[in-house]
Design an enzyme around this catalytic site. Structure first.
Site, PDB file in Angstrom:
ATOM      1  N   ASN A 112       6.541  -4.214 -10.648  1.00 58.53           N
ATOM      2  CA  ASN A 112       7.433  -4.052 -11.799  1.00 58.53           C
ATOM      3  C   ASN A 112       8.321  -5.270 -12.013  1.00 58.53           C
ATOM      4  O   ASN A 112       9.504  -5.137 -12.333  1.00 58.53           O
ATOM      5  CB  ASN A 112       8.301  -2.807 -11.606  1.00 58.53           C
ATOM      6  CG  ASN A 112       7.496  -1.535 -11.744  1.00 58.53           C
ATOM      7  OD1 ASN A 112       6.636  -1.422 -12.617  1.00 58.53           O
ATOM      8  ND2 ASN A 112       7.757  -0.579 -10.863  1.00 58.53           N
ATOM      9  N   GLY A 163       0.217   1.603  -4.598  1.00 61.75           N
ATOM     10  CA  GLY A 163      -0.839   0.691  -4.119  1.00 61.75           C
ATOM     11  C   GLY A 163      -1.933   1.428  -3.369  1.00 61.75           C
ATOM     12  O   GLY A 163      -3.126   1.109  -3.497  1.00 61.75           O
ATOM     13  N   LEU A 165       0.829  -1.203   0.000  1.00 60.46           N
ATOM     14  CA  LEU A 165       0.000   0.000   0.000  1.00 60.46           C
ATOM     15  C   LEU A 165       0.866   1.256   0.000  1.00 60.46           C
ATOM     16  O   LEU A 165       0.572   2.241   0.679  1.00 60.46           O
ATOM     17  CB  LEU A 165      -0.949  -0.034   1.199  1.00 60.46           C
ATOM     18  CG  LEU A 165      -1.903  -1.239   1.191  1.00 60.46           C
ATOM     19  CD1 LEU A 165      -2.539  -1.437   2.549  1.00 60.46           C
ATOM     20  CD2 LEU A 165      -2.964  -1.065   0.115  1.00 60.46           C
ATOM     21  N   GLU A 216       9.325   5.055 -23.720  1.00 57.83           N
ATOM     22  CA  GLU A 216       9.311   6.287 -22.907  1.00 57.83           C
ATOM     23  C   GLU A 216      10.713   6.883 -22.786  1.00 57.83           C
ATOM     24  O   GLU A 216      10.886   8.099 -22.891  1.00 57.83           O
ATOM     25  CB  GLU A 216       8.741   5.911 -21.533  1.00 57.83           C
ATOM     26  CG  GLU A 216       8.714   6.971 -20.487  1.00 57.83           C
ATOM     27  CD  GLU A 216       8.365   6.351 -19.127  1.00 57.83           C
ATOM     28  OE1 GLU A 216       7.363   5.612 -19.038  1.00 57.83           O
ATOM     29  OE2 GLU A 216       9.120   6.573 -18.153  1.00 57.83           O
ATOM     30  N   ARG A 271       3.245  -4.076   5.237  1.00 56.18           N
ATOM     31  CA  ARG A 271       4.080  -4.283   6.425  1.00 56.18           C
ATOM     32  C   ARG A 271       3.964  -3.112   7.387  1.00 56.18           C
ATOM     33  O   ARG A 271       4.177  -3.246   8.583  1.00 56.18           O
ATOM     34  CB  ARG A 271       5.552  -4.450   6.013  1.00 56.18           C
ATOM     35  CG  ARG A 271       5.816  -5.777   5.329  1.00 56.18           C
ATOM     36  CD  ARG A 271       7.296  -5.873   5.008  1.00 56.18           C
ATOM     37  NE  ARG A 271       7.753  -4.633   4.360  1.00 56.18           N
ATOM     38  CZ  ARG A 271       9.019  -4.389   4.037  1.00 56.18           C
ATOM     39  NH1 ARG A 271       9.949  -5.292   4.283  1.00 56.18           N
ATOM     40  NH2 ARG A 271       9.348  -3.251   3.454  1.00 56.18           N
ATOM     41  N   SER A 287       0.730   1.443 -15.724  1.00 57.52           N
ATOM     42  CA  SER A 287       1.296   2.749 -15.984  1.00 57.52           C
ATOM     43  C   SER A 287       0.345   3.820 -15.472  1.00 57.52           C
ATOM     44  O   SER A 287      -0.867   3.658 -15.522  1.00 57.52           O
ATOM     45  CB  SER A 287       1.496   2.950 -17.495  1.00 57.52           C
ATOM     46  OG  SER A 287       2.052   4.220 -17.774  1.00 57.52           O
ATOM     47  N   LYS A 289       4.620  -3.723 -20.683  1.00 56.02           N
ATOM     48  CA  LYS A 289       4.899  -2.550 -19.866  1.00 56.02           C
ATOM     49  C   LYS A 289       6.380  -2.180 -19.944  1.00 56.02           C
ATOM     50  O   LYS A 289       6.748  -0.996 -20.005  1.00 56.02           O
ATOM     51  CB  LYS A 289       4.497  -2.809 -18.412  1.00 56.02           C
ATOM     52  CG  LYS A 289       4.880  -1.712 -17.425  1.00 56.02           C
ATOM     53  CD  LYS A 289       4.311  -0.355 -17.809  1.00 56.02           C
ATOM     54  CE  LYS A 289       4.370   0.641 -16.670  1.00 56.02           C
ATOM     55  NZ  LYS A 289       5.639   0.753 -15.994  1.00 56.02           N
ATOM     56  N   ASN A 340       8.047   1.325 -21.287  1.00 53.43           N
ATOM     57  CA  ASN A 340       9.045   2.154 -20.620  1.00 53.43           C
ATOM     58  C   ASN A 340      10.265   2.396 -21.494  1.00 53.43           C
ATOM     59  O   ASN A 340      10.845   3.486 -21.478  1.00 53.43           O
ATOM     60  CB  ASN A 340       9.477   1.509 -19.292  1.00 53.43           C
ATOM     61  CG  ASN A 340       8.436   1.685 -18.212  1.00 53.43           C
ATOM     62  OD1 ASN A 340       7.227   1.706 -18.498  1.00 53.43           O
ATOM     63  ND2 ASN A 340       8.867   1.792 -16.970  1.00 53.43           N
TER      64      ASN A 340
END
Lengths: 295, 295, 295, 295
Positions: free
Chosen positions: B89, B15, B11, B174, B34, B115, B167, B171
Site C-alpha cells: 500500500n 501475501g 507472506l 470506497e 521475516r 484490491s 488504488k 479507496n
C-alpha cells in the site's frame, strides 16, 4: 424623542431585560407574563385595556404554539390601526400567516429578529425587522430604544418575514463562524509545537483578519478554563440553524460550511454514532472476518 | 499459459493468500518472510539465488520503512533486466523514487495496487498497475493468475505511480460509498414508520440504482447483528483515504463527499470532541452566563 | 399465480412500461392517462367502472397537485374495501394525509417507492411499500409481477409512508454514490501519471470493493464518450435528495456526504457563484485595494 | 524603547510597508531587495556588513525556493549570535529545517507569521512567532514596533514552527469565516422578501453575535458595488488553506467547515466541473437513454 407606550407579552430573561432597556429610554412598558411575579398586569385583556390607541404590542414568547395563541388572542382584543410585533424566534414562514390573520382585522404586523442575548441590556439589541413601513414607523421609538448606539444595529430588511429570515441567516452565519474558531482551536491543541494556544487566540484580537466579538468571547472562555476541561463536547442547536439549511435547500443555494457546522452539533450529541457502526461493520465484512458471500 | 517463477517478499494474510492463488495457477512461488514459519527461504539472498533470471520479485510488505528497506536490499541483490513489483500500500509518491533507485541498476519497477481483501483468494484480486509496458509484460502471467475471471479486474493505468494512485482513488471512493450507505441506514433507523430497516437494505439488492457488492456486505452484516448492537461506532482509516484528500488538494480538485467520509471517521475515534467543547463554551459566553466583555 | 385486475392512472414513460410488464405477467391492466393516445379508457370514472371489486388502483402521476387531485377523485369514485397505491414520487409526509382521506371512506392506501428507471421493463422494478398488511396483500400479485427475479427487490418497509421514505433514502444514497465515483473520476483525470482513466474504471468492475451497477453505468458512459466532452457539468436534482436532507435535519441525523452531493449539484447549475463573489470581494478588501475602514 | 538595527530582505508591498512602520518607531532598517529601486543596499553582503553584531535579519520573501536560498546565503554571511527571522508565508514544516541549518552555525532562528495586509502600516501587524525565547528577545523591539497598539497582536506561540503554524490556522479560520458570510449573503439575495441585503449586513455591525472586522469589510465591499456585479465568483487560494487541511489530516482532526471553504474556492475556478459531467452522465445512463447493460 417622543415617549410612547408599549405592551410587552413575555417577560422571561430576554423580555425582562428588554422591558428594562425600553423603560430606561423613557418609554412606558406594560408587561404581561403567565408568571404573575414578573407581570405588570393580570391578563392580556388588562394589558390591552391599559394601552391608549393606536396600540403597539410586542410578543416575546416561544416560537410555535405560544406565539400562535398569543397572536390569536390579540387578533380578538386589538382594534384596527393597532400593531403587533413578533420579536420571538418564529420561523419566517409563520410571519405571513400571522400578518394575514391580523390584517383581516385591520391590525398591522411587524416581525423582528432580535440579537443580543445577555449582553443586550447593556449594549443594545440588534434588530432586523420586516413589514410595511407604516407599521414599522409606529414602533420606531421602541426600536431606537432597544438598538445599540451607532449607525448600525437596526434594519428594515423587507417585507413581512424578512426580519425573522435575516435573523435566521445571522444565526446560520454564527454557526459557521463558531465552527471556524472551534476547528482552529482543536488543530492548534493537537500539535506539540504550539505550547500556548490560549495566548495565540488572545493575540488574534488585534490586527488580524479574524478579529471579532466571537473571538473575544472565545478568549474569555479560555481565560476561565484554559483547556475547556470543564465542558463536554456537546452542543445543542436551536431552530434557526436548521431552518437556514432548509431555506437554502428550498432555494437551491449550496451552504456547505453552515451545514457542516449544524451536522457537527448533531454528531456531538450522539453517545455512539449509528452510521459509524455501519462503517465498522462494512470494514469487518471485507477486511477481517470470512463470511458467506451474498453473490 | 507459460508457467513462471516469482519471488514473493511478505507472506502475511494478504501475501500468503496471493502465494496460494498464484501456485494454484501453476506458477512457482518462492516466498520470503521475516517469520520463518511462513517462509520458503531463509533470506532475501536465498530467494534471489533460487530464481532464474530475468527475475521478478513481488514486494508485499507494509508501506514506508519496510518497503523502502526491501527495495534497497533488492537493488543490491538483483541484476539488470530483473523487475521488482511493489504490491503493498505504498503512497504513489514513493514509487518514482523506488523506480529511479532501481533503474540506476538497470532493474525494472512496477507498482501494483491490489484490491480484494479476504475475498481475493477465492474471487481474485483486482490489480491496477503502473510502469513501463516492457516491465509489466514480464509480470503479466502472475497478474493473470491473481486477477478475477472476466474482462475486468486488471489495468495498466499509466506510468510508474499510476497503479498505486488508482488504488488510492479506489479507496477514496470506497470511503464515500460506505458513508453513503451508513448515512442512509442511520436515517432509516431514526424514524418510527420504517419498521424493518434490514429488509429495506435487503430489498435494494435487486433492481435498484444502488445495488453493489458493498450493499451485499451490509446485508450480511445486518443478518449477523440486525441493529449492529455488537459494534461501536468507531472506524479506523488507512493511509489511502488521507492521501486521496491530499492528492485532491495538490490538484485543486474538490472532494466534498470523500473528505466528509474521512472526517466522520476521525470524529468517530474521539472520546470527546475538542471543537465541540469550544462551541459549547461560546454558547455559554453569549447566551448564558454574564462575563466581562473583552471589548 | 392468480391473475388480477389493476387500474393504472398515469401512463408516461414509467407508467407505460409498468403496464407492459404487469400485462406480460398475465394480469389485466386498465390504464388511464390525460393523453388519450396512451389511455385504455376515457376517464377515471370509466376506469373505476371497468374494475371488479375489490378494486386496486395504482396512481403513477407527478407528486404534489396531480397526485392530490387523483387521490381526491378516487376517494369519491371508489368503494369501501378498494385500495389505492401511490407509486409516484410523493413526499412521504403526504402519505399519511392521503391514507387518512381514503380511510374515512373505508378505502385502503399503500405507498410504493419504485426504482428501476428505463431498465425496469426488462429487469424489474425494485419496490419499497408502506401500509397495512391487509392492503398490501391485495396488491401483492402486481408487486410480484413488477419486481425483479430473485429474493430481493421488494420490501414491506413499515407503516404508511415507509415506502416513500425508504425510496427517498435510496435516492439520497444514490446521490452520494454517484458523487463518490464522480470525485474519483475527476481526481484521476487531473494527474498526468494515470493515462487511461476509462480503463481504470473498467478494471474496477471485477474483484474490487467498489464494484456496483452504477460503476457499470459509468463504464458505459465512458465507452460512449471517453472524456465526457459532450456533456456539461450540470446536474439537476429531484425532490428526493432535498427531502432526504430535510428528514435528516428533522431527526438530527448528520448526513455530510449526501448533503455535499446535493450541494454540488446546486452549485453546478449556477452560471456564476454569488457566494464566491463575496469571497472575492473580501479578498480584495483586505489584500488588495486600499479602502476606507468601517471602524 | 531601545532603538535597534534591522536588516530586512524583501521590500515588496508587505516588506516595504513594514520597513516604514519600523522606521516610524525609531529603529534603523537597512533593506535589501532584488529590485534596486526599492533597496537600501546592493547585496546581502552589503546588508550584513552594514549591521552591527549581534545582527537581526528579517526575511520577507516568497515561501519556498526564494526563502530557502536567502536562508542558505545568510547561513554563510552571518555569525554566531546573530538571528534570522522568517516573516514570509513559509510552511511550518520548513522552519525546523531552516532552524537546524542556521543552528549548525550558531545562528538563531525565529519564524513569524504576520497578518495585516494593506491595513498593517496604519493599524499594525499581528505577529505569531515561534522559536527560543533568547532569540525572540533580540527581535522584540521590532516586534513591538510592528504590532498594533493594545495588549493583543503579538504572541510567542511555542517552538520553532509554531509561529507559522498559528498563522496558517488563522488563515484556515479566515477561510471558513469568509465562507460563512458569503453563504449567508447568497441566501439573503436568493429570497424575494429581503429587499435590502446590504442594509441587513450593515445592521449586523453593532450588537450582533457575528460582528467582526470581516463583516466591516463586507459592508465596505457592498457599498462599492451593492450586488457585487463587477466581480466574478472566482476565488484564489493561497498555500495556508491547503496546509491547514493537510495538518488536520496528519493529526486526524476533522475540519469540515474549513475544508468546505477550501473546496468551494477550488470549484469556483473551474470553467466546467468534471465531476458534475460524470453525475450528468450517470443520470443519463439510468434515467434517460436506453443503453446496453454492462451486466
Amino acid at each position: 424623542m417622543t415617549a410612547m407606550q408599549l405592551g410587552l407579552v413575555g417577560l422571561g430573561k430576554m423580555g425582562g431585560n428588554m422591558r428594562e432597556r425600553i423603560r430606561r429610554a423613557g418609554h412606558t412598558v406594560i408587561g404581561y407574563d403567565r408568571n404573575p411575579d414578573l407581570a405588570d398586569v393580570h391578563s392580556l385583556e388588562e394589558l390591552v385595556g391599559r394601552l391608549e390607541g393606536p396600540r403597539v404590542v410586542w410578543v416575546m414568547v416561544p416560537a410555535g404554539a405560544a406565539t400562535q395563541s398569543t397572536v390569536d388572542a390579540l387578533a380578538e382584543l386589538l382594534e384596527p390601526g393597532d400593531v403587533v410585533v413578533d420579536g420571538g424566534n418564529s420561523r419566517w414562514t409563520d410571519d405571513e400567516k400571522h400578518a394575514g390573520e391580523l390584517a383581516a382585522k385591520g391590525i398591522g404586523f411587524v416581525d423582528a429578529g432580535v440579537s443580543g442575548g445577555v449582553w443586550g441590556l447593556a449594549n443594545g439589541y440588534a434588530l432586523m425587522v420586516g413589514g410595511d413601513a407604516e407599521h414599522i414607523a409606529k414602533v420606531q421609538p421602541v426600536f431606537d430604544a432597544l438598538k445599540p448606539e451607532g449607525d448600525a444595529g437596526f434594519v428594515h430588511a423587507g417585507k413581512v418575514g424578512a426580519g425573522h429570515f435575516s435573523k435566521m441567516v445571522h444565526n446560520g452565519i454564527e454557526y459557521a463562524m463558531m465552527q471556524a474558531y472551534a476547528e482552529g482551536w482543536e488543530l492548534l491543541q493537537a500539535v506539540d509545537s504550539v505550547t500556548d494556544v490560549r495566548e495565540v487566540f488572545r493575540s488574534w484580537q488585534e490586527g488580524t483578519v479574524i478579529r471579532s466579538w466571537l473571538l473575544d468571547l472565545a478568549v474569555n472562555a479560555l481565560d476561565e478554563d484554559e483547556h475547556l476541561d470543564k465542558l463536554r463536547g456537546f452542543a445543542q442547536d436551536s431552530g434557526e440553524g436548521r431552518w437556514t439549511v432548509e431555506a437554502a435547500i428550498d432555494n437551491a443555494v449550496p451552504l456547505p460550511a453552515i451545514t457542516a457546522s449544524l451536522f457537527a452539533r448533531f454528531a456531538s450529541r450522539q453517545d455512539d454514532s449509528p452510521q459509524m457502526k455501519m462503517i465498522a461493520a462494512l470494514r469487518n465484512q471485507f477486511g477481517g472476518h470470512a463470511v458467506e458471500s451474498a453473490k
